[in-house]
Scaffold this active site. Structure first.
Site, mmCIF file in Angstrom:
data_model
loop_
_atom_site.group_PDB
_atom_site.id
_atom_site.type_symbol
_atom_site.label_atom_id
_atom_site.label_comp_id
_atom_site.label_asym_id
_atom_site.label_seq_id
_atom_site.Cartn_x
_atom_site.Cartn_y
_atom_site.Cartn_z
ATOM 1 N N SER A 175 27.938 52.455 50.572
ATOM 2 C CA SER A 175 26.730 51.636 51.445
ATOM 3 C C SER A 175 25.729 51.504 50.419
ATOM 4 C CB SER A 175 26.434 52.417 52.656
ATOM 5 O OG SER A 175 25.687 51.727 53.581
ATOM 6 N N ASP A 268 33.610 46.308 59.350
ATOM 7 C CA ASP A 268 32.383 46.709 58.743
ATOM 8 C C ASP A 268 31.414 45.446 58.677
ATOM 9 O OD1 ASP A 268 29.917 47.578 57.415
ATOM 10 O OD2 ASP A 268 31.139 47.971 55.837
ATOM 11 N N HIS A 298 32.165 51.194 59.239
ATOM 12 C CA HIS A 298 31.487 51.226 57.855
ATOM 13 C C HIS A 298 31.245 52.757 57.463
ATOM 14 C CE1 HIS A 298 28.097 50.116 55.199
ATOM 15 N NE2 HIS A 298 27.430 51.319 55.661
#
Length: 333
Positions: A175, A268, A298
């Site tokens: 991320s 995501d 995610h």
């Protein structure tokens, strides 16, 4: 039922993910610090939530991995770096890791990071150095990037102490951490440092991802949905163009970047920004392996206790690392 849980069910998410989302919703009610105005207090609450979920949904890491807390000097003072060292003989491959958390949350001391890095170090046969970089909004861009570059410089200088050669160092992150890893790789290349690899998992490939189709389709499946612009503002602070790229989509020249594994999740919001970056890397003749994790959200790559797909995700990363170990060992011999 919360909207994002209903959206996950409507999207056909596997039972493990639905159980994880439901557990998170139940826990949030009992952690008032998550709503605190003070960032330090809010991070305590986020850490508490993360650990409770990891205890339930993430497999424990192998005990045969030695973990050493190191204090690394940087331009801003000392940083904590957690060194995960497997029982490997001879020359080693290093992987400098950056946790997720939207640039504002996360810690090397979170259980989920500890469990995944232990497993990755042992299964991949690499030394993992997990960087406790500074967080926004107290420390906006490029503070976290500077921390990553300083830790890389430290490892380049001191790697021989850990049987790590300068050309056997890679980077990776999840991320926000994937964003940082990609930028560290770019800066390393520009300074003449040849990294071995980069592993980018559900990376924040753009700080303007709300314009992507995946963001519009799946924003209800992640907490970032309504707060992405605020998150961007908190991270960038007074960022100006003179500070350099703040996301992979702002890197104009991708030639010469290291061999890449890039993993996205089907459901995501950030999926498209990551896959666009993978395509651009290929166009620049960078060796790229990419995989879209089917039916995943995610943050669901950590659900290794309950999800076969999450275990496949982690196995793919370990396999990529093993391939880099084998290749660098063959070149060294």
């Amino acid at each position: 039922m919360p909207d994002y849980l209903r959206a996950a069910r409507d999207a056909g998410c596997e039972p493990a993910i639905l159980e994880w989302l439901a557990a998170a919703q139940e826990l949030v009610v009992h952690i008032p610090a998550l709503q605190a105005a003070d960032w330090a207090e809010r991070r305590v609450g986020a850490h508490q939530l993360s650990d409770a979920l990891a205890e339930r949904f993430t497999l424990p890491g192998p005990s045969e991995c030695t973990v050493i807390e190191r204090r690394v000097p940087t331009r801003s003072g000392e940083l904590t770096v957690m060194h995960y060292r497997p029982a490997v003989r001879g020359s080693r491959l290093a992987h400098v890791a950056f946790h997720g958390g939207g640039f504002i949350l996360g810690s090397v001391r979170e259980m989920v990071n500890d469990r995944l890095w232990r497993a990755r170090a042992v299964a991949g046969g690499v030394d993992v150095f997990d960087v406790d970089y500074r967080l926004a909004p107290e420390h906006p861009f490029p503070s976290a990037l500077d921390d990553g570059l300083d830790v890389l410089d430290w490892l380049l200088e001191h790697g021989a102490e850990f049987d790590i050669a300068p050309d056997r160092i890679g980077v990776g992150g999840t991320s926000a951490g994937g964003n940082l890893a990609a930028l560290v790789a770019m800066h390393a290349r520009d300074r003449g440092v040849s990294l071995d690899h980069q592993i980018l998992e559900v990376p924040a490939g753009s700080l303007h991802a709300e314009h992507d189709e995946s963001f519009r389709n799946y924003r209800d499946l992640a907490d970032m949905g309504g707060d992405f612009s605020a998150l961007r503002a908190a991270y960038l602070g007074g960022h100006s163009d003179t500070s350099g790229p703040a996301a992979p989509d702002e890197i104009t020249d991708l030639a010469g970047l290291p061999a890449t594994l890039l993993i996205t999740a089907e459901l995501d919001p950030l999926r498209d920004s990551g896959e666009i970056y993978a395509a651009r890397l290929r166009e620049a003749d960078v060796p790229v392996q990419s995989w879209r994790a089917p039916g995943q959200l995610h943050g669901s790559g950590s659900l290794t206790k309950n999800s076969e797909t999450a275990r496949d995700w982690q196995n793919r990363v370990a396999e990529f690392l093993r391939s880099r170990v084998a290749l660098s060992s063959a070149i060294a011999s």
